[in-house]
Design an enzyme around this catalytic site. Structure first.
Site, PDB file in Angstrom:
ATOM      1  N   TYR A   8      20.734  11.447  25.946  1.00 15.60           N
ATOM      2  CA  TYR A   8      21.658  10.971  25.665  1.00 15.60           C
ATOM      3  C   TYR A   8      22.224  11.084  27.139  1.00 15.60           C
ATOM      4  CZ  TYR A   8      26.502   8.697  26.130  1.00 15.60           C
ATOM      5  OH  TYR A   8      27.221   8.271  26.213  1.00 15.60           O
ATOM      6  N   ASP A  32      34.854   4.989  23.912  1.00 18.27           N
ATOM      7  CA  ASP A  32      35.019   5.558  26.079  1.00 18.27           C
ATOM      8  C   ASP A  32      35.779   4.793  26.593  1.00 18.27           C
ATOM      9  OD1 ASP A  32      33.863   7.560  27.928  1.00 18.27           O
ATOM     10  OD2 ASP A  32      31.890   6.310  27.716  1.00 18.27           O
ATOM     11  N   ASP A  95      32.438  14.524  23.319  1.00 11.67           N
ATOM     12  CA  ASP A  95      31.408  13.669  23.346  1.00 11.67           C
ATOM     13  C   ASP A  95      30.877  13.340  20.944  1.00 11.67           C
ATOM     14  OD1 ASP A  95      31.593  11.205  25.079  1.00 11.67           O
ATOM     15  OD2 ASP A  95      29.605  12.342  25.603  1.00 11.67           O
TER      16      ASP A  95
END
Lengths: 122, 122
Positions: A8, A32, A95
């Protein structure tokens, strides 16, 4: 899960929006940052990441180990250098990902706020 | 939120289980680690943290900035040195917190797994 998170970050940094989207499940969603409207579905994410890369040119690196759990979830500390809000910014992010049984990302929530954003040093 | 997370780490390290529990709202819950059974209610947490401190003597430090968001949530990277499973362990953790309008912790989820645990150097 660790590999998916590493990809990612590396695919984002390489400007490979399709490659980022391919890490996600068909019905995956992201928030996000956390609190913003969810974006749902891999094809929606494909457009979103292509746009984000085009606008912001993010360079994303892990700043510590990916925390992989026995619950199909992982969390990772990241630093993103990008063009954000008209400025070159460094943003410290965490994250949180969940995964399906095929190892595809089912959800991603990004934790950061104004206190985590600083002007990049030139 | 940053202050609450800093106090969470410093009070744990100081062995102040009551002080840790006092950071939580009355009906707060934790999932530590994520995927384990939730512990619900400040008085349950008071007993839990007292026991964890007694057993494991955790020394917990932040290893990066607390990510504070505009959504009453925060995430933080932590390193815990503790007596865990019969050994002195170093565990890399990410804790995700939500907060109520009084600034008390409403929930805490801890992200870590076997890959984040290592024997402590003597």
């Amino acid at each position: 899960m660790r590999l998916a998170v590493e990809r990612y970050a590396s695919r984002l940094s390489a400007g490979d929006g399709d490659g980022v989207a391919d890490l996600f499940a068909d019905q995956a969603w992201i928030e996000d940052p956390i609190g913003s409207e969810r974006k749902v579905g891999r094809e929606v994410l494909r457009v979103f990441y292509a746009g984000a890369i085009e606008r912001a040119h993010p360079q994303v690196e892990l700043t510590g180990p990916v925390r992989t759990t026995n619950a199909s979830a992982a969390a990772a500390p990241l630093r993103s250098r990008s063009f954000f809000g008209g400025r070159n910014m460094v943003i410290d992010i965490i994250d949180v990902f969940t995964f399906d049984s095929d190892g595809l990302i089912e959800s991603m929530c990004a934790y950061f706020g104004p206190s985590n954003m600083a002007d990049a040093e030139s």
